[in-house]
Write a protein that holds these residues in place. Sequence first.
Motif, mmCIF file in Angstrom:
data_model
loop_
_atom_site.group_PDB
_atom_site.id
_atom_site.type_symbol
_atom_site.label_atom_id
_atom_site.label_comp_id
_atom_site.label_asym_id
_atom_site.label_seq_id
_atom_site.Cartn_x
_atom_site.Cartn_y
_atom_site.Cartn_z
ATOM 1 N N LEU A 32 4.755 46.485 23.691
ATOM 2 C CA LEU A 32 3.990 46.572 22.395
ATOM 3 C C LEU A 32 4.881 46.205 21.379
ATOM 4 N N LEU A 33 6.222 45.827 21.480
ATOM 5 C CA LEU A 33 7.108 45.476 20.879
ATOM 6 C C LEU A 33 7.372 43.862 21.063
ATOM 7 N N ASN A 34 7.394 43.135 19.914
ATOM 8 C CA ASN A 34 7.900 41.485 20.011
ATOM 9 C C ASN A 34 9.379 41.581 20.346
ATOM 10 N N LEU A 40 14.856 40.164 23.300
ATOM 11 C CA LEU A 40 15.841 39.731 22.698
ATOM 12 C C LEU A 40 17.090 38.997 23.208
ATOM 13 N N ILE A 41 17.399 39.795 24.367
ATOM 14 C CA ILE A 41 18.295 39.275 25.137
ATOM 15 C C ILE A 41 17.924 37.825 25.730
ATOM 16 N N ALA A 42 16.738 37.959 26.313
ATOM 17 C CA ALA A 42 16.034 36.370 26.782
ATOM 18 C C ALA A 42 16.072 35.635 25.700
ATOM 19 N N GLY A 43 15.765 35.706 24.556
ATOM 20 C CA GLY A 43 15.398 34.775 23.413
ATOM 21 C C GLY A 43 16.856 33.938 23.161
ATOM 22 N N GLY A 44 17.986 34.798 23.254
ATOM 23 C CA GLY A 44 19.153 34.364 22.674
ATOM 24 C C GLY A 44 19.689 34.709 21.272
ATOM 25 N N VAL A 45 19.264 35.845 20.783
ATOM 26 C CA VAL A 45 19.739 36.481 19.562
ATOM 27 C C VAL A 45 20.824 36.608 19.552
ATOM 28 N N LYS A 46 21.639 36.089 18.383
ATOM 29 C CA LYS A 46 23.067 36.525 18.081
ATOM 30 C C LYS A 46 23.114 37.791 17.090
ATOM 31 N N CYS A 47 22.113 37.770 16.236
ATOM 32 C CA CYS A 47 22.201 39.002 15.432
ATOM 33 C C CYS A 47 20.777 39.398 15.045
ATOM 34 N N VAL A 278 2.323 32.111 16.249
ATOM 35 C CA VAL A 278 2.385 30.779 16.366
ATOM 36 C C VAL A 278 2.540 30.398 18.014
ATOM 37 N N THR A 279 1.722 29.548 18.319
ATOM 38 C CA THR A 279 1.639 29.489 19.809
ATOM 39 C C THR A 279 2.896 28.986 20.586
ATOM 40 N N GLY A 280 3.639 29.929 21.434
ATOM 41 C CA GLY A 280 4.765 29.360 22.063
ATOM 42 C C GLY A 280 5.925 30.291 21.380
ATOM 43 N N LEU A 281 5.449 31.204 20.490
ATOM 44 C CA LEU A 281 6.265 32.192 19.656
ATOM 45 C C LEU A 281 5.950 33.538 19.451
ATOM 46 N N ASN A 283 6.913 36.269 21.080
ATOM 47 C CA ASN A 283 7.825 37.472 20.809
ATOM 48 C C ASN A 283 9.303 36.781 20.937
ATOM 49 N N SER A 284 10.296 37.709 20.867
ATOM 50 C CA SER A 284 11.692 36.990 20.829
ATOM 51 C C SER A 284 12.028 36.312 21.610
ATOM 52 N N SER A 285 11.559 36.555 23.105
ATOM 53 C CA SER A 285 11.978 35.867 24.433
ATOM 54 C C SER A 285 11.668 34.614 24.514
ATOM 55 N N LYS A 286 10.695 34.149 23.373
ATOM 56 C CA LYS A 286 10.322 32.392 23.501
ATOM 57 C C LYS A 286 11.205 31.913 22.214
ATOM 58 N N MET A 287 12.193 32.212 21.753
ATOM 59 C CA MET A 287 12.770 31.685 20.449
ATOM 60 C C MET A 287 13.427 30.488 21.171
#
Length: 315
Positions: A32-34, A40-47, A278-281, A283-287
């Motif tokens: 239920l969370l983006n 976040l780990i899969a998408g490569g967020v640093k901060c 946005v299509t392809g975005l 949640n954060s795993s798609k970043m």
Amino acid sequence: MIRYFDAHSDTLSRILRLRASGEHADFKDSELLNNNLNNLIAGGVKCQSFAIFVPPYYDQEDQWNFALKQVNLFKTEILSHPEIVHITDLKRIDEIPDDKIGALLTLEGCTAIARDLWKLELLISEGVKILSLVWNEENSCADGIMSARGAGVSDFGKEVINLCNKNNVIMDVSHISVNGFYDVVKLADKVIASHSNAKVICHHPRNLDDNQIKALIEKGGIIHNVFTPPFVAEYEGERFYGTASIDDVIKHVKHIISLGGINNLAIGTDFDGIENYVTGLENSSKMQNYLTALQDEFGDQIAQNIAINNFMKLA
Ligand SMILES: [Zn+2]
């Protein structure tokens, strides 16, 4: 993988609202969370920024309680994961190792503090490093962009800006009235729009017109492009509440570059504050879909700059 900084999410308030409706909503893996931790780990967020956001329908006392509940959630749950590092000094973002994620507390709108500057001092002492004076409505600091009056920054709002300048807290102009925008740009040391796009490309009141974009560029501020579809794409002149494409987001990036803002661009997803994507975005795993598109369009260095380097100049 290009690691990135995200200046805005509503993950804290979404978790609390989901729990109020009986959902468990675990930060680690809730679908239920983006912005769950796995995404976040899969998408490569640093901060990742975590905004304290209180919807305007809370009365004044509940506003402050709901703000503190989000601080508590951040400290007891978000920070409890061994992968998460609490960022209380923006310069430390550069030092986050590859196997860790920075978590930054921000404040979206100052309505919860009423006219009590000590409440803001308390939030800053908990680590708030980016804050906006107001959300869409009106409060004791300024008027929001949806307020008919559209007043600028009040005397109390000026005190808030002074306190932020003293504490190296960045002022965020997303959501503020146009008059308020120019007051903040004049009075604040450091300014960003944490989640806004270009009005010329998508004529939504939440977006910035060219004069505002130029004022931010002149100030050395940062414009964090947002993935909220109504702020991204228009359809035959109507506001578009369906989906939008990554190419549609890139149109905003290109426009801001055309105004001289190549070093003033960054990312502010608004994840967990939006209901369509946005299509392809989704949640954060798609970043990396977005970061790869930036790389293809502008090359590696500019993509890296938009991902994190431009923002770090304000640290
Ligand atoms: Zn917002």
